[in-house]
Design an enzyme around this catalytic site. Structure first.
Site, mmCIF file in Angstrom:
data_model
loop_
_atom_site.group_PDB
_atom_site.id
_atom_site.type_symbol
_atom_site.label_atom_id
_atom_site.label_comp_id
_atom_site.label_asym_id
_atom_site.label_seq_id
_atom_site.Cartn_x
_atom_site.Cartn_y
_atom_site.Cartn_z
ATOM 1 N N HIS A 349 0.839 -1.203 0.000
ATOM 2 C CA HIS A 349 0.000 0.000 0.000
ATOM 3 C C HIS A 349 0.871 1.248 0.000
ATOM 4 O O HIS A 349 0.912 2.008 0.970
ATOM 5 C CB HIS A 349 -0.943 -0.020 1.200
ATOM 6 C CG HIS A 349 -1.996 -1.073 1.117
ATOM 7 N ND1 HIS A 349 -1.902 -2.287 1.770
ATOM 8 C CD2 HIS A 349 -3.174 -1.109 0.436
ATOM 9 C CE1 HIS A 349 -2.976 -3.007 1.507
ATOM 10 N NE2 HIS A 349 -3.762 -2.320 0.695
ATOM 11 N N HIS A 353 1.360 1.455 -5.835
ATOM 12 C CA HIS A 353 0.011 0.886 -5.935
ATOM 13 C C HIS A 353 -1.003 1.961 -6.307
ATOM 14 O O HIS A 353 -1.871 1.742 -7.163
ATOM 15 C CB HIS A 353 -0.365 0.231 -4.610
ATOM 16 C CG HIS A 353 -1.816 -0.114 -4.491
ATOM 17 N ND1 HIS A 353 -2.423 -1.070 -5.278
ATOM 18 C CD2 HIS A 353 -2.796 0.390 -3.671
ATOM 19 C CE1 HIS A 353 -3.712 -1.158 -4.955
ATOM 20 N NE2 HIS A 353 -3.957 -0.275 -3.995
ATOM 21 N N HIS A 389 -6.600 7.145 -2.611
ATOM 22 C CA HIS A 389 -7.427 6.119 -1.979
ATOM 23 C C HIS A 389 -6.720 5.336 -0.889
ATOM 24 O O HIS A 389 -7.379 4.694 -0.058
ATOM 25 C CB HIS A 389 -7.989 5.159 -3.042
ATOM 26 C CG HIS A 389 -7.060 4.052 -3.429
ATOM 27 N ND1 HIS A 389 -6.007 4.232 -4.302
ATOM 28 C CD2 HIS A 389 -7.018 2.738 -3.064
ATOM 29 C CE1 HIS A 389 -5.374 3.096 -4.462
ATOM 30 N NE2 HIS A 389 -5.960 2.177 -3.718
ATOM 31 N N ASP A 390 -5.389 5.354 -0.822
ATOM 32 C CA ASP A 390 -4.657 4.650 0.238
ATOM 33 C C ASP A 390 -3.634 5.547 0.924
ATOM 34 O O ASP A 390 -2.686 5.047 1.533
ATOM 35 C CB ASP A 390 -3.957 3.410 -0.325
ATOM 36 C CG ASP A 390 -4.852 2.188 -0.346
ATOM 37 O OD1 ASP A 390 -5.754 2.102 0.498
ATOM 38 O OD2 ASP A 390 -4.652 1.315 -1.221
ATOM 39 N N ASP A 507 -8.714 -1.438 -8.198
ATOM 40 C CA ASP A 507 -8.036 -1.800 -6.952
ATOM 41 C C ASP A 507 -7.809 -3.301 -6.852
ATOM 42 O O ASP A 507 -6.923 -3.755 -6.122
ATOM 43 C CB ASP A 507 -8.871 -1.302 -5.770
ATOM 44 C CG ASP A 507 -8.060 -1.159 -4.496
ATOM 45 O OD1 ASP A 507 -6.825 -1.028 -4.584
ATOM 46 O OD2 ASP A 507 -8.655 -1.160 -3.404
ATOM 47 N N GLN A 558 -3.865 -17.313 -3.997
ATOM 48 C CA GLN A 558 -4.180 -16.638 -5.251
ATOM 49 C C GLN A 558 -5.285 -17.350 -6.019
ATOM 50 O O GLN A 558 -6.143 -16.696 -6.624
ATOM 51 C CB GLN A 558 -2.915 -16.514 -6.104
ATOM 52 C CG GLN A 558 -1.856 -15.606 -5.503
ATOM 53 C CD GLN A 558 -2.410 -14.252 -5.106
ATOM 54 O OE1 GLN A 558 -2.989 -13.540 -5.929
ATOM 55 N NE2 GLN A 558 -2.256 -13.874 -3.843
ATOM 56 N N PHE A 561 -8.438 -16.488 -4.154
ATOM 57 C CA PHE A 561 -8.693 -15.061 -4.339
ATOM 58 C C PHE A 561 -9.314 -14.798 -5.704
ATOM 59 O O PHE A 561 -10.274 -14.023 -5.838
ATOM 60 C CB PHE A 561 -7.377 -14.315 -4.178
ATOM 61 C CG PHE A 561 -7.459 -12.825 -4.365
ATOM 62 C CD1 PHE A 561 -8.379 -12.070 -3.672
ATOM 63 C CD2 PHE A 561 -6.588 -12.175 -5.231
ATOM 64 C CE1 PHE A 561 -8.444 -10.689 -3.834
ATOM 65 C CE2 PHE A 561 -6.637 -10.808 -5.399
ATOM 66 C CZ PHE A 561 -7.573 -10.061 -4.701
#
Length: 641
Positions: A349, A353, A389-390, A507, A558, A561
């Protein structure tokens, strides 16, 4: 939220329904045979894949067939459709389109069933159909001679089916709670289905159990069993020892004053920053409209200022500086200051990113189906939201901050803690001298932009993932059934819904990138998670799922995910913009198969096994937990003993 309308909307009629149909009795039924083998590295193709035809795009060309997500599997706890709807292509309704085999959201299913009731009513009564031509086309021909063609047995059968469908619709409508939106029906259904899928996934192996817990805790907005007693006791003891009084939380933590070194007053360079080799950076920036650029190489060439370079370039390319009278040096000063508030020691983050998400959102906004849909103000808000956003992300999860009783969790009442903090920091930075990039906007424009940015950044809270997916899926399928253009977005809520999911897709876009880029992101997010796990172990806390560097299975993480989070989201987004995201879905499928094939084919040992690393060597994975399943009403919960 009000339904204010703003901006002119291009008359785009993107009929995304197309002809994506499978053979046999319909996709929803054949997909029940799909098997996801996460324990062995076999081919994930399903029986349905081998026995069905390929989907087609709007022009009738065949699109490559791929696995559909778990959303299209049967949900035994929800009566998907009345029995008559499963008789696709029956002799009683030969002209009806094969659309119900694609519908998974409850409200769209009800809408389609009511359309069938209408069609049957016309056939049974021989009334003249005075409805519009478009609706008549979807419902099928309604000639007054249809009833005469039915035998007595067919007439009786059709009447019974019509009554059955009408009763089913009434039953479903009676269960709708008046305080909930129709898309909440899909949210509940999708969460229940995902719980069921995760239950099976957890039974496949101990690693599968940990992956299931991670997905459940991160993406299902579940309340955690938090042991706050020990944390509160420690905080009380520290408070007594310090002998000091707590100051009120009147300041936004993390905001640092603007230093003169971050204030830009000279001539603005081509990409907003001074670089050693502008020619090489320009070569990468030439592909800024392309999906999957090498953002890590860009960061190196941009002297570790990728966010400033990307956002400044995109705003300039889209002519936003001129449109909103944004001084170039003010934009650069703001961007540099925002980027300095991203933590360079955060593995994932960080500003790389943020730059990646911003560039991805730009590419999605450029897709043919969206190019003329959104106003300049909406585009500016989207790029702004992605950029910030982060910001000031500590590299720790919301749940960690809640579990430890952090000041941020207390300030934001445990609700979207980090997302609220990112917004507060960003808008506070706008108030710094030389940073107000929206100073020349009208008061109404500033208010509208702020509202949109807040909505989009809050949508990046992963615990709200299933809500956003269900809302988007309901909107897409309902518009298909009503014959409304998928991208004729007139109301503010509809437009914001698409933009929220656009940012959410950006994202969650790592698995859709070229494999070498995707693997770098995977390494980064896992290492950041491991650091949190190390901190939790150091504090004597339970280590969060997938945060234990000694037990986590990267490959299974992964695969799970992608199967349960990324694939359903991008599949729905592709339905909205069909056929423009097919290459992205293909890459996602290829990357999923690569990680699937990296899972060791040998049986899992209860004590230890091995996994392959980037250089091909193997290191141990040790498991130290078991799984128990507790059956509850409405789904299964995953727990450990």
């Amino acid at each position: 939220m009000d339904e204010a309308e703003f901006g002119e909307i291009a008359d785009l009629r993107v009929a995304a329904l197309g002809n994506r149909r499978t053979g046999g009795r319909g996709r929803r039924h054949t997909l029940a045979m799909v098997g996801f083998d996460v324990e062995n590295s076999g081919n994930a193709a399903s029986l349905a894949d081998r026995g069905s035809s390929s989907p087609t795009d709007l022009s009738g060309h065949h699109l490559p067939h791929r696995r559909e997500s778990f959303l299209y599997r049967s949900d035994s706890n929800f009566s998907l459709l009345p029995k008559s709807l499963n008789r696709i292509g029956s002799t009683l309704a030969p002209s009806e389109p094969h659309v119900d085999d694609q519908i998974v959201t409850p409200f769209a299913q009800i809408l389609h069933s009511l359309r069938r009731v209408r069609t049957h009513y016309v056939r049974l009564t021989s009334v003249t159909d005075t409805k519009s031509k478009s609706c008549a086309k979807e419902d099928g021909p309604s000639s007054s001679n249809d009833a005469q063609k039915l035998s007595d047995g067919e007439f009786q059968s059709l009447a019974e089916e019509t009554l059955e469908e009408l009763d089913w619709c009434l039953e479903q409508l009676e269960t709708i709670q008046t305080h909930r939106s129709v898309s909440d029906m899909a949210t509940s259904k999708f969460k229940r289905m995902l719980n069921k899928e995760l239950s099976h996934f957890a039974e496949s192996s101990q690693a599968g159990n940990q992956v299931s817990k991670y997905i459940c805790n991160t993406f299902l907005d579940k309340q955690q069993d938090i042991e706050l007693m020990s944390v509160e006791a420690v905080e009380e003891e520290e408070f007594k020892d310090s002998g000091a009084k707590r100051s009120p939380m009147s300041k936004i933590s993390g905001v640092r004053r603007l230093h003169h070194t971050n204030s830009f007053t000279g001539a603005v360079p081509r990409f907003g920053i001074e670089v050693n080799d502008e020619r090489q950076l320009a070569q990468i920036m030439d592909d800024i409209d392309v999906w999957g650029i090498d953002i890590f190489r860009l960061a190196q060439l941009a002297n570790n200022r990728p966010l400033t370079a990307v956002t400044y370039t995109l705003c300039k390319e889209r002519n936003l500086l001129k449109t909103f009278q944004i001084p170039a040096n003010t934009l650069v000063t703001f961007l540099v200051h925002v980027e300095s508030h991203y933590h360079s020691d955060a593995n994932y983050h960080n500003s790389i990113h943020a730059a990646d998400v911003t560039q991805c959102a730009h590419v999605l906004l450029n897709l043919p189906g969206l190019q003329s849909v959104f106003s300049d103000l909406e585009v500016l808000a989207t790029l702004f939201a992605c950029t910030i956003h982060d910001v000031d992300h500590p590299g720790l999860s919301n749940q960690f901050l809640i579990n430890t009783g952090s000041e941020l969790a207390l300030m934001y009442n445990d609700d979207s803690v980090l997302e609220n903090h990112h917004l507060a920091v960003a808008f506070k930075l706008l108030q710094e001298n030389g940073c107000d990039i929206i100073v020349n906007l009208s008061a109404k424009q500033r208010q509208t932009l702020r509202r949109m940015v807040i909505n989009m950044v809050l949508a990046t809270d992963m615990s709200k993932h299933m809500d956003h997916l269900a809302h988007l899926k309901t909107m897409v399928e309902t518009r298909k059934m009503s014959g409304t253009g998928l991208l004729d977005l007139e109301a503010y809520g509809e437009r914001m819904q698409v933009l929220q999911n656009l940012v959410h897709c950006a994202d969650l876009s790592n698995p859709t990138k070229p494999l070498d880029i995707y693997r770098q992101w995977t390494d980064r997010i896992m290492e950041e998670s491991f650091k949190q796990g190390d901190l939790e172990r150091q504090k004597g806390m339970d280590v969060s799922p997938m945060c234990d560097r000694f037990t986590a299975s990267v490959e299974r993480t992964q695969v799970g995910f992608i199967d349960y989070i990324v694939h359903p989201l991008w599949e729905t987004w592709a339905d909205l913009l069909q056929p423009y995201c097919q290459d992205i879905l293909d890459t996602l499928e290829d990357n999923r198969n690569w990680y699937q094939n990296m899972i060791p084919s040998s049986p899992v040992d209860d004590v230890s096994t091995t996994r392959k690393t980037r250089d091909g060597s193997k290191d141990p994975i040790r498991f130290s937990f078991t799984v128990t399943m507790e059956q509850e009403q409405g789904g299964s919960e995953i727990g450990t003993t």
